[in-house]
Design a protein around this motif. Sequence first.
Motif, PDB file in Angstrom:
ATOM      1  N   ASP A  26       0.250 -13.717 -13.011  1.00 20.98           N
ATOM      2  CA  ASP A  26       0.277 -12.695 -14.088  1.00 20.98           C
ATOM      3  C   ASP A  26      -0.957 -12.213 -14.717  1.00 20.98           C
ATOM      4  N   LEU A  27      -0.994 -11.066 -15.458  1.00 23.31           N
ATOM      5  CA  LEU A  27      -2.219 -10.533 -16.264  1.00 23.31           C
ATOM      6  C   LEU A  27      -2.218 -10.536 -17.711  1.00 23.31           C
ATOM      7  N   ARG A  28      -1.177 -11.254 -18.115  1.00 20.57           N
ATOM      8  CA  ARG A  28      -0.978 -11.201 -19.734  1.00 20.57           C
ATOM      9  C   ARG A  28      -1.821 -12.256 -20.468  1.00 20.57           C
ATOM     10  N   PHE A  29      -2.584 -11.963 -21.357  1.00 21.92           N
ATOM     11  CA  PHE A  29      -3.443 -12.924 -22.301  1.00 21.92           C
ATOM     12  C   PHE A  29      -2.931 -12.851 -23.665  1.00 21.92           C
ATOM     13  N   GLY A  30      -2.085 -13.549 -24.081  1.00 16.62           N
ATOM     14  CA  GLY A  30      -1.484 -13.505 -25.688  1.00 16.62           C
ATOM     15  C   GLY A  30      -1.807 -14.581 -26.532  1.00 16.62           C
ATOM     16  N   VAL A  31      -1.512 -14.510 -27.731  1.00 20.85           N
ATOM     17  CA  VAL A  31      -1.455 -15.533 -28.682  1.00 20.85           C
ATOM     18  C   VAL A  31      -0.145 -15.673 -29.255  1.00 20.85           C
ATOM     19  N   GLN A  32       0.415 -16.923 -28.844  1.00 28.07           N
ATOM     20  CA  GLN A  32       1.999 -16.827 -28.846  1.00 28.07           C
ATOM     21  C   GLN A  32       2.786 -15.705 -28.496  1.00 28.07           C
ATOM     22  N   GLU A 166       5.151 -10.322   0.534  1.00 26.59           N
ATOM     23  CA  GLU A 166       6.505  -9.926  -0.116  1.00 26.59           C
ATOM     24  C   GLU A 166       6.885 -11.046  -0.958  1.00 26.59           C
ATOM     25  N   ALA A 167       7.202 -12.185  -0.344  1.00 29.19           N
ATOM     26  CA  ALA A 167       7.859 -13.278  -0.861  1.00 29.19           C
ATOM     27  C   ALA A 167       7.271 -13.811  -2.367  1.00 29.19           C
ATOM     28  N   ILE A 168       5.940 -13.944  -2.350  1.00 31.80           N
ATOM     29  CA  ILE A 168       5.164 -14.288  -3.362  1.00 31.80           C
ATOM     30  C   ILE A 168       5.168 -13.163  -4.379  1.00 31.80           C
ATOM     31  N   SER A 169       5.176 -11.947  -4.276  1.00 33.98           N
ATOM     32  CA  SER A 169       5.201 -10.951  -5.243  1.00 33.98           C
ATOM     33  C   SER A 169       6.425 -10.829  -5.743  1.00 33.98           C
ATOM     34  N   GLN A 170       7.387 -10.953  -5.111  1.00 31.02           N
ATOM     35  CA  GLN A 170       8.886 -10.541  -5.511  1.00 31.02           C
ATOM     36  C   GLN A 170       9.380 -11.926  -6.545  1.00 31.02           C
ATOM     37  N   SER A 171       8.776 -13.071  -6.101  1.00 33.61           N
ATOM     38  CA  SER A 171       9.214 -14.147  -6.773  1.00 33.61           C
ATOM     39  C   SER A 171       8.399 -14.078  -8.339  1.00 33.61           C
ATOM     40  N   LEU A 172       7.275 -13.780  -8.188  1.00 35.70           N
ATOM     41  CA  LEU A 172       6.621 -13.660  -9.738  1.00 35.70           C
ATOM     42  C   LEU A 172       7.136 -12.577 -10.134  1.00 35.70           C
ATOM     43  N   LEU A 173       7.243 -11.363  -9.889  1.00 34.48           N
ATOM     44  CA  LEU A 173       7.532 -10.273 -10.680  1.00 34.48           C
ATOM     45  C   LEU A 173       9.001 -10.524 -11.348  1.00 34.48           C
ATOM     46  N   ASN A 174      10.018 -11.310 -10.755  1.00 38.43           N
ATOM     47  CA  ASN A 174      11.083 -11.253 -11.014  1.00 38.43           C
ATOM     48  C   ASN A 174      11.119 -12.349 -12.192  1.00 38.43           C
ATOM     49  N   VAL A 188      -2.450 -10.778  -6.826  1.00 38.31           N
ATOM     50  CA  VAL A 188      -2.099 -11.740  -5.331  1.00 38.31           C
ATOM     51  C   VAL A 188      -3.173 -11.827  -4.803  1.00 38.31           C
ATOM     52  N   TYR A 189      -3.703 -13.063  -4.386  1.00 42.01           N
ATOM     53  CA  TYR A 189      -4.595 -13.332  -3.182  1.00 42.01           C
ATOM     54  C   TYR A 189      -3.857 -13.694  -2.106  1.00 42.01           C
ATOM     55  N   LEU A 190      -3.895 -13.225  -0.973  1.00 48.41           N
ATOM     56  CA  LEU A 190      -3.591 -13.548   0.288  1.00 48.41           C
ATOM     57  C   LEU A 190      -4.547 -14.033   1.283  1.00 48.41           C
ATOM     58  N   GLU A 194      -9.645 -15.360   8.560  1.00 51.25           N
ATOM     59  CA  GLU A 194     -10.659 -14.195   8.666  1.00 51.25           C
ATOM     60  C   GLU A 194     -10.883 -13.615   7.195  1.00 51.25           C
ATOM     61  N   LYS A 195     -10.143 -13.345   6.416  1.00 50.46           N
ATOM     62  CA  LYS A 195     -10.068 -12.605   5.315  1.00 50.46           C
ATOM     63  C   LYS A 195      -9.382 -12.917   4.202  1.00 50.46           C
ATOM     64  N   VAL A 196      -9.660 -12.460   2.836  1.00 53.90           N
ATOM     65  CA  VAL A 196      -8.743 -12.877   1.698  1.00 53.90           C
ATOM     66  C   VAL A 196      -8.416 -11.280   1.298  1.00 53.90           C
ATOM     67  N   THR A 197      -7.537 -10.924   1.109  1.00 57.22           N
ATOM     68  CA  THR A 197      -6.859  -9.841   0.599  1.00 57.22           C
ATOM     69  C   THR A 197      -6.319  -9.707  -0.833  1.00 57.22           C
ATOM     70  N   ILE A 198      -6.699  -9.226  -1.701  1.00 60.51           N
ATOM     71  CA  ILE A 198      -6.408  -8.979  -3.347  1.00 60.51           C
ATOM     72  C   ILE A 198      -5.762  -7.633  -3.634  1.00 60.51           C
ATOM     73  N   ARG A 199      -4.660  -7.905  -4.172  1.00 57.63           N
ATOM     74  CA  ARG A 199      -3.652  -6.805  -4.469  1.00 57.63           C
ATOM     75  C   ARG A 199      -3.216  -6.951  -5.838  1.00 57.63           C
ATOM     76  N   LYS A 200      -3.097  -5.872  -6.492  1.00 56.08           N
ATOM     77  CA  LYS A 200      -2.781  -5.674  -7.990  1.00 56.08           C
ATOM     78  C   LYS A 200      -1.277  -5.267  -8.035  1.00 56.08           C
ATOM     79  N   LEU A 201      -0.530  -5.759  -8.668  1.00 58.65           N
ATOM     80  CA  LEU A 201       0.987  -5.332  -8.715  1.00 58.65           C
ATOM     81  C   LEU A 201       1.228  -4.841 -10.064  1.00 58.65           C
ATOM     82  N   LYS A 202       2.068  -3.576 -10.278  1.00 62.85           N
ATOM     83  CA  LYS A 202       2.524  -3.249 -11.293  1.00 62.85           C
ATOM     84  C   LYS A 202       3.737  -3.943 -11.756  1.00 62.85           C
ATOM     85  N   GLY A 203       3.912  -4.273 -12.976  1.00 56.82           N
ATOM     86  CA  GLY A 203       5.032  -4.820 -13.491  1.00 56.82           C
ATOM     87  C   GLY A 203       5.808  -3.961 -14.657  1.00 56.82           C
ATOM     88  N   ARG A 204       6.749  -4.659 -15.273  1.00 56.07           N
ATOM     89  CA  ARG A 204       7.134  -4.037 -16.475  1.00 56.07           C
ATOM     90  C   ARG A 204       6.283  -4.197 -17.511  1.00 56.07           C
TER      91      ARG A 204
END
Length: 206
Positions: A26-32, A166-174, A188-190, A194-204
């Motif tokens: 995920d992309l959150r950084f918080g203090v508590q 799709e599996a890892i994205s849905q797992s983390l978002l849910n 998400v890093y796939l 031969e390659k590494v694909t980086i995708r940014k997902l939108k969440g709540r």
Amino acid sequence: MSNIFSYNGGSVVAMAGKNCCAIASDLRFGVQLHTISMDFPKIYEMGPNLFVGFSGLATDAQTIVSRLKFRLNLYSIRENKEMSPELFVNVLANLLYEKRFGSYFIEPVIAGLNTLTKKPIIANMDNIGCSMITHDFVCGGTASEQLYGICETFWEPEMDPDTLFEAISQSLLNAQDRDASSGWGALVYLIEPEKVTIRKLKGRMD
């Protein structure tokens, strides 16, 4: 503050497929429960097909990353080759075990591909380096309980890259939707041979 591991929040998950693997955070950084940043990835590149994600205390994660990169550079100079994922798991475990009496407050999650066999290596460990290499998925962070339940549902053996993403994205978002300390999107890093694909997902965003 009941648990130092959940002080900054955040969750990481890695999942294996057929000749591929993926790692996401995920992309959150918080203090508590106070959110400081909404663009704080927790995954670091350690080699061409090797990534590690850290949940737990963010400052300890940054310290470990700098020490790991030093050891990786030293290995590449001495051996004239990149470190394999299996060896990297042992190096990180030894690094954490060295500080077992004053441990780092992190939970590493490792995902990589062996460059020769194309076999995915998925592993995690506790904060003193007790490692577990598995064939399916590993989780860490404040949403780990939710992640384990959802990953059990979504993971299948021998998934192709698209299905794995799709599996890892849905797992983390849910999972992060059910955890107040994680969220605000995901990265998400796939990892394929031969390659590494980086995708940014939108969440709540609440």
